[in-house]
Design a protein around this motif. Structure first.
Motif, PDB file in Angstrom:
ATOM      1  N   LEU A  93       0.838  -1.208   0.000  1.00 22.06           N
ATOM      2  CA  LEU A  93       0.000   0.000   0.000  1.00 22.06           C
ATOM      3  C   LEU A  93       0.868   1.252   0.000  1.00 22.06           C
ATOM      4  O   LEU A  93       0.586   2.226  -0.717  1.00 22.06           O
ATOM      5  N   LEU A  94       1.936   1.236   0.791  1.00 23.07           N
ATOM      6  CA  LEU A  94       2.859   2.370   0.814  1.00 23.07           C
ATOM      7  C   LEU A  94       3.470   2.604  -0.559  1.00 23.07           C
ATOM      8  O   LEU A  94       3.629   3.750  -0.997  1.00 23.07           O
ATOM      9  N   LEU A 145      -0.467   4.932  -0.565  1.00 23.55           N
ATOM     10  CA  LEU A 145      -1.568   4.861   0.403  1.00 23.55           C
ATOM     11  C   LEU A 145      -1.016   4.681   1.808  1.00 23.55           C
ATOM     12  O   LEU A 145       0.024   4.053   2.006  1.00 23.55           O
ATOM     13  N   GLN A 146      -1.732   5.209   2.790  1.00 24.25           N
ATOM     14  CA  GLN A 146      -1.340   5.062   4.185  1.00 24.25           C
ATOM     15  C   GLN A 146      -1.938   3.769   4.745  1.00 24.25           C
ATOM     16  O   GLN A 146      -3.165   3.618   4.775  1.00 24.25           O
ATOM     17  N   LEU A 194      -6.016  -0.300   5.961  1.00 25.62           N
ATOM     18  CA  LEU A 194      -6.214  -1.533   6.730  1.00 25.62           C
ATOM     19  C   LEU A 194      -6.946  -1.292   8.039  1.00 25.62           C
ATOM     20  O   LEU A 194      -7.487  -2.235   8.631  1.00 25.62           O
ATOM     21  N   GLY A 195      -6.972  -0.049   8.515  1.00 27.58           N
ATOM     22  CA  GLY A 195      -7.564   0.236   9.816  1.00 27.58           C
ATOM     23  C   GLY A 195      -9.046   0.546   9.801  1.00 27.58           C
ATOM     24  O   GLY A 195      -9.657   0.684  10.857  1.00 27.58           O
ATOM     25  N   GLN A 196      -9.652   0.650   8.641  1.00 25.83           N
ATOM     26  CA  GLN A 196     -11.062   1.023   8.612  1.00 25.83           C
ATOM     27  C   GLN A 196     -11.982  -0.116   9.035  1.00 25.83           C
ATOM     28  O   GLN A 196     -12.993   0.097   9.689  1.00 25.83           O
ATOM     29  N   ALA A 197     -11.626  -1.339   8.661  1.00 28.23           N
ATOM     30  CA  ALA A 197     -12.495  -2.482   8.950  1.00 28.23           C
ATOM     31  C   ALA A 197     -12.119  -3.144  10.269  1.00 28.23           C
ATOM     32  O   ALA A 197     -10.959  -3.165  10.666  1.00 28.23           O
ATOM     33  N   PRO A 221      -4.421   7.565  -4.086  1.00 29.78           N
ATOM     34  CA  PRO A 221      -4.388   8.233  -2.772  1.00 29.78           C
ATOM     35  C   PRO A 221      -5.419   9.354  -2.722  1.00 29.78           C
ATOM     36  O   PRO A 221      -5.601  10.088  -3.696  1.00 29.78           O
ATOM     37  N   GLU A 222      -6.126   9.452  -1.619  1.00 26.29           N
ATOM     38  CA  GLU A 222      -7.123  10.509  -1.448  1.00 26.29           C
ATOM     39  C   GLU A 222      -7.188  10.910   0.010  1.00 26.29           C
ATOM     40  O   GLU A 222      -6.789  10.168   0.905  1.00 26.29           O
ATOM     41  N   GLU A 223      -7.679  12.107   0.255  1.00 25.63           N
ATOM     42  CA  GLU A 223      -7.787  12.609   1.617  1.00 25.63           C
ATOM     43  C   GLU A 223      -8.895  11.877   2.359  1.00 25.63           C
ATOM     44  O   GLU A 223      -9.993  11.671   1.828  1.00 25.63           O
TER      45      GLU A 223
END
Length: 359
Positions: free
Chosen positions: A43-44, A48-49, A54-57, A208-210
């Protein structure tokens, strides 16, 4: 970076990574396993962060009957593979494939630009377990080359401590990648399943997006929905959500009479614990930047889930040496259920607050 659109899908076209451009991006945090750290590194590479993706779910998913003797084990739920399951709110997917020779691995690297390779630590000179302990593991392989003498080398990136990246001979990597990974009394949790030349290919089609409040609430809404709507019927391959966790706890209690049967809970629980940890990090970072106190409460509840998993995992690992195991398993299992229920309450409170604000 250029963006190409094919069949209605926007795909980030990255230049092929080359060791000449520097080291491969690595990402590691305790208590993550190599499954999260390898995916996070990819992802990096795509800009992507890892925590934001990975932390949303956060969910419960258990597949009864699966072989659970690998550090990177997690039941696959969807047709997007394990990466899609870990990143349900992003356009990410993965698939397992196999090979057996250096040429097979070269072809996979050429086709996918980078691959995640299953290995046995016993054959990797940079791992502390080298020539000592058999144990399954994952590493990222983003490149290969031929030496002036004509030998093949692969670039290997391993973020797990003690952390390594650099060129490794095909002899070492292929031996590790095709290992039988025999049962090892020094690591009864992550040995005894053949590595079998497995490779996890990944596709990241996400620009990548905010991160916005809408993204965060979408994640909370999806998480509480999967918790409430989980199933654990006799025909369900994967037990999920509240129903799945209740049945899982009941299963642990039934197995308490045979402590060795509890051992897989240590391995399986690592994936669930790591996901809860990342969700807590995600909620905490959002709370710090937004001032959202409901997100802060979610972070605290996610940490309670992490702690509850520690109790269940360690108790299951040491069950043969614990007296009164049946009562303890029931107690720790109920604590785990309560921790998830509190997390679900906090998701609902965050969603209710958003609804009240909209009015």
């Amino acid at each position: 970076m250029t963006i190409a659109s094919t069949a209605g899908t926007t795909t980030a076209r990255l230049p092929r990574w080359s060791a000449a451009a520097g080291t491969y991006p690595q990402w590691y945090e305790d208590p993550l396993s190599c499954l999260q750290t390898t995916l996070g590194s990819i992802l990096l590479e795509h800009g992507l962060q890892p925590v934001d993706v990975l932390g949303q779910a956060c969910e419960f998913a258990y597949a009864p009957g699966d072989v659970m003797c690998e550090e990177f084990y997690r039941p696959v739920q969807s047709d997007r593979g394990v990466a899609g399951d870990l990143c349900p709110y992003h356009d990410v997917e993965s698939a397992w494939t196999t090979g057996s020779t250096a040429d097979d691995l070269i072809a996979l690297v050429e086709e996918h630009s980078r691959v995640i390779v299953a290995v046995d630590n016993y054959y990797l000179p940079f791992r502390p377990a080298y020539q000592d302990v058999h144990a399954a593991h994952l590493v990222v392989v983003p490149a290969w080359r031929r030496t002036p003498g004509g030998d093949v080398e692969f670039y290997v990136s391993d973020a797990q401590p003690p952390a390594f990246q650099g060129w490794l001979s095909a002899e070492h990597l292929v031996a590790s990648w095709t290992s039988g990974n025999p049962s090892d009394t020094q690591d009864v949790f992550f040995s005894s399943r053949e590595i079998g030349g497995r490779v996890l290919t990944t596709a990241v089609r996400q620009r990548p997006e905010e991160l916005t409040a809408g993204h965060v609430l979408r994640a909370f809404r999806g998480n509480v929905g999967r918790w409430d709507d989980g199933t654990a019927g006799s025909s369900d391959r994967v037990w999920t959500g509240r129903a799945g966790l209740r049945r899982f706890v009941d299963l642990l209690c039934e197995q308490a009479a045979d402590p060795t049967a509890l051992r897989p809970a240590y391995t399986f629980g690592w994936a669930m614990q790591a996901q809860a940890f990342l969700h807590g990090r995600f909620a905490q970072e959002y709370a710090l930047t937004s001032g959202d106190t409901r997100a802060a409460a979610i972070a605290v509840s996610a940490d309670r889930v992490v702690s509850a998993w520690s109790n269940v995992r360690l108790l299951s690992a040491h069950a043969p040496n614990v007296s009164g195991i049946s009562a303890l398993i029931r107690r720790r299992g109920e604590e785990l259920l309560h921790a998830y229920e509190q997390l679900a309450v906090d998701w609902r409170l965050a969603l209710a607050k958003e609804g009240a604000d909209a009015r």
